[in-house]
Design a protein around this motif. Structure first.
Motif, PDB file in Angstrom:
ATOM      1  N   ALA A 102    -125.079  58.916  23.009  1.00 58.84           N
ATOM      2  CA  ALA A 102    -124.477  59.112  21.684  1.00 58.84           C
ATOM      3  C   ALA A 102    -123.521  57.990  21.325  1.00 58.84           C
ATOM      4  O   ALA A 102    -123.397  57.623  20.151  1.00 58.84           O
ATOM      5  CB  ALA A 102    -123.753  60.454  21.632  1.00 58.84           C
ATOM      6  N   THR A 103    -122.844  57.438  22.306  1.00 62.86           N
ATOM      7  CA  THR A 103    -121.827  56.418  22.036  1.00 62.86           C
ATOM      8  C   THR A 103    -122.346  54.991  22.207  1.00 62.86           C
ATOM      9  O   THR A 103    -121.580  54.046  22.031  1.00 62.86           O
ATOM     10  CB  THR A 103    -120.597  56.626  22.947  1.00 62.86           C
ATOM     11  N   ASN A 104    -123.612  54.819  22.513  1.00 61.76           N
ATOM     12  CA  ASN A 104    -124.184  53.488  22.705  1.00 61.76           C
ATOM     13  C   ASN A 104    -124.515  52.887  21.336  1.00 61.76           C
ATOM     14  O   ASN A 104    -125.496  53.257  20.694  1.00 61.76           O
ATOM     15  CB  ASN A 104    -125.441  53.571  23.572  1.00 61.76           C
ATOM     16  N   TYR A 110    -130.839  56.217  17.390  1.00 58.06           N
ATOM     17  CA  TYR A 110    -131.458  57.330  18.118  1.00 58.06           C
ATOM     18  C   TYR A 110    -130.427  58.322  18.645  1.00 58.06           C
ATOM     19  O   TYR A 110    -130.707  59.098  19.549  1.00 58.06           O
ATOM     20  CB  TYR A 110    -132.297  56.780  19.282  1.00 58.06           C
ATOM     21  N   ALA A 111    -129.222  58.315  18.081  1.00 61.48           N
ATOM     22  CA  ALA A 111    -128.122  59.138  18.597  1.00 61.48           C
ATOM     23  C   ALA A 111    -128.095  60.557  18.055  1.00 61.48           C
ATOM     24  O   ALA A 111    -127.336  61.384  18.559  1.00 61.48           O
ATOM     25  CB  ALA A 111    -126.784  58.460  18.308  1.00 61.48           C
ATOM     26  N   VAL A 115    -126.210  63.707  20.038  1.00 60.00           N
ATOM     27  CA  VAL A 115    -125.040  64.326  19.399  1.00 60.00           C
ATOM     28  C   VAL A 115    -125.230  65.833  19.301  1.00 60.00           C
ATOM     29  O   VAL A 115    -124.334  66.617  19.651  1.00 60.00           O
ATOM     30  CB  VAL A 115    -124.786  63.691  18.006  1.00 60.00           C
ATOM     31  N   ARG A 116    -126.385  66.253  18.850  1.00 56.43           N
ATOM     32  CA  ARG A 116    -126.648  67.698  18.735  1.00 56.43           C
ATOM     33  C   ARG A 116    -126.648  68.374  20.106  1.00 56.43           C
ATOM     34  O   ARG A 116    -126.175  69.503  20.249  1.00 56.43           O
ATOM     35  CB  ARG A 116    -127.973  67.927  18.018  1.00 56.43           C
ATOM     36  N   THR A 132    -115.668  59.589  19.176  1.00 59.50           N
ATOM     37  CA  THR A 132    -115.954  58.153  19.259  1.00 59.50           C
ATOM     38  C   THR A 132    -117.113  57.766  18.349  1.00 59.50           C
ATOM     39  O   THR A 132    -117.042  56.788  17.590  1.00 59.50           O
ATOM     40  CB  THR A 132    -116.269  57.751  20.712  1.00 59.50           C
ATOM     41  N   THR A 133    -118.174  58.537  18.403  1.00 59.05           N
ATOM     42  CA  THR A 133    -119.353  58.243  17.586  1.00 59.05           C
ATOM     43  C   THR A 133    -119.028  58.349  16.105  1.00 59.05           C
ATOM     44  O   THR A 133    -119.416  57.480  15.313  1.00 59.05           O
ATOM     45  CB  THR A 133    -120.519  59.181  17.974  1.00 59.05           C
TER      46      THR A 133
END
Length: 194
Positions: A102-104, A110-111, A115-116, A132-133
């Motif tokens: 998620a944080t990349n 593709y996050a 996240v979900r 962060t995201t």
């Protein structure tokens, strides 16, 4: 039948051309056979996905690495099925892997499903990763509004006071404002000191 399993079944049947191998993998109860598919050279992606999904639903941790790779796939239906299976797998590494995805920033397109998944897991890593995201998505002209919206909704569902600052910042973004209002309403108010 589980909706995600039904969707995956229809998709892999199409991808396999209705092959007998696909039907066998759908029907088998042999976890060792399914795990073998994950490491056997030359297996098509649909077969690996199906095997990993079924193992994940069964709580077999041999599926973990394959499911994490699928969670970060460019094809959203594969990401969705991987997230579904990872949420049921019960592997303690899942939240850390989802937070990393998620944080990349190199893979932010593709996050959405990581996240979900973080929201569903409600793990210690969830709130910091979503904050962060979301902070990164609040930049002007950021094209990943769906990821930002999923972060806002997830932070609201988690109801953690640490999210208050970034959710207040999200109020300034028209595409996120309504969701941010709802998310903030779900965070318990600070109790006054006596």
């Amino acid at each position: 039948m589980d909706e995600e399993l039904r969707s995956l079944t229809e998709r892999v049947r199409r991808e396999s051309g209705g092959s007998a191998d696909c039907e066998r993998l759908l029907a088998t109860g042999d976890r060792d056979e399914l795990a073998g598919v994950l490491i056997e050279p030359g297996r098509p992606l649909w077969a690996r996905e199906l095997a990993a999904f079924r193992l994940g639903l069964a709580g077999d941790r041999r599926a973990f690495e394959s499911l994490v790779l699928l969670l970060n796939h460019r094809d959203p239906p594969r990401c969705a099925s991987a997230a579904h299976a990872l949420a049921r797998l019960g592997d303690p590494r899942t939240a850390r892997a989802a937070a990393a995805l998620a944080t990349n920033e190199l893979r932010v397109a593709y996050a959405l499903h990581p996240v979900r998944l973080l929201t569903a897991l409600r793990a210690p890593e969830s709130v910091p990763a979503l904050i962060t995201t979301l902070e990164r998505r609040l930049r002007p002209h950021d094209p990943y509004r769906r990821v930002a919206l999923a972060c806002v909704e997830g932070l609201g569902a988690l109801g953690d006071a640490r999210a208050r600052r970034v959710l207040n910042e999200a109020l300034a973004h028209p595409a996120l404002a309504e969701a941010a209002v709802h998310a903030l309403a779900r965070i318990p108010q600070r109790q006054p000191r006596e």
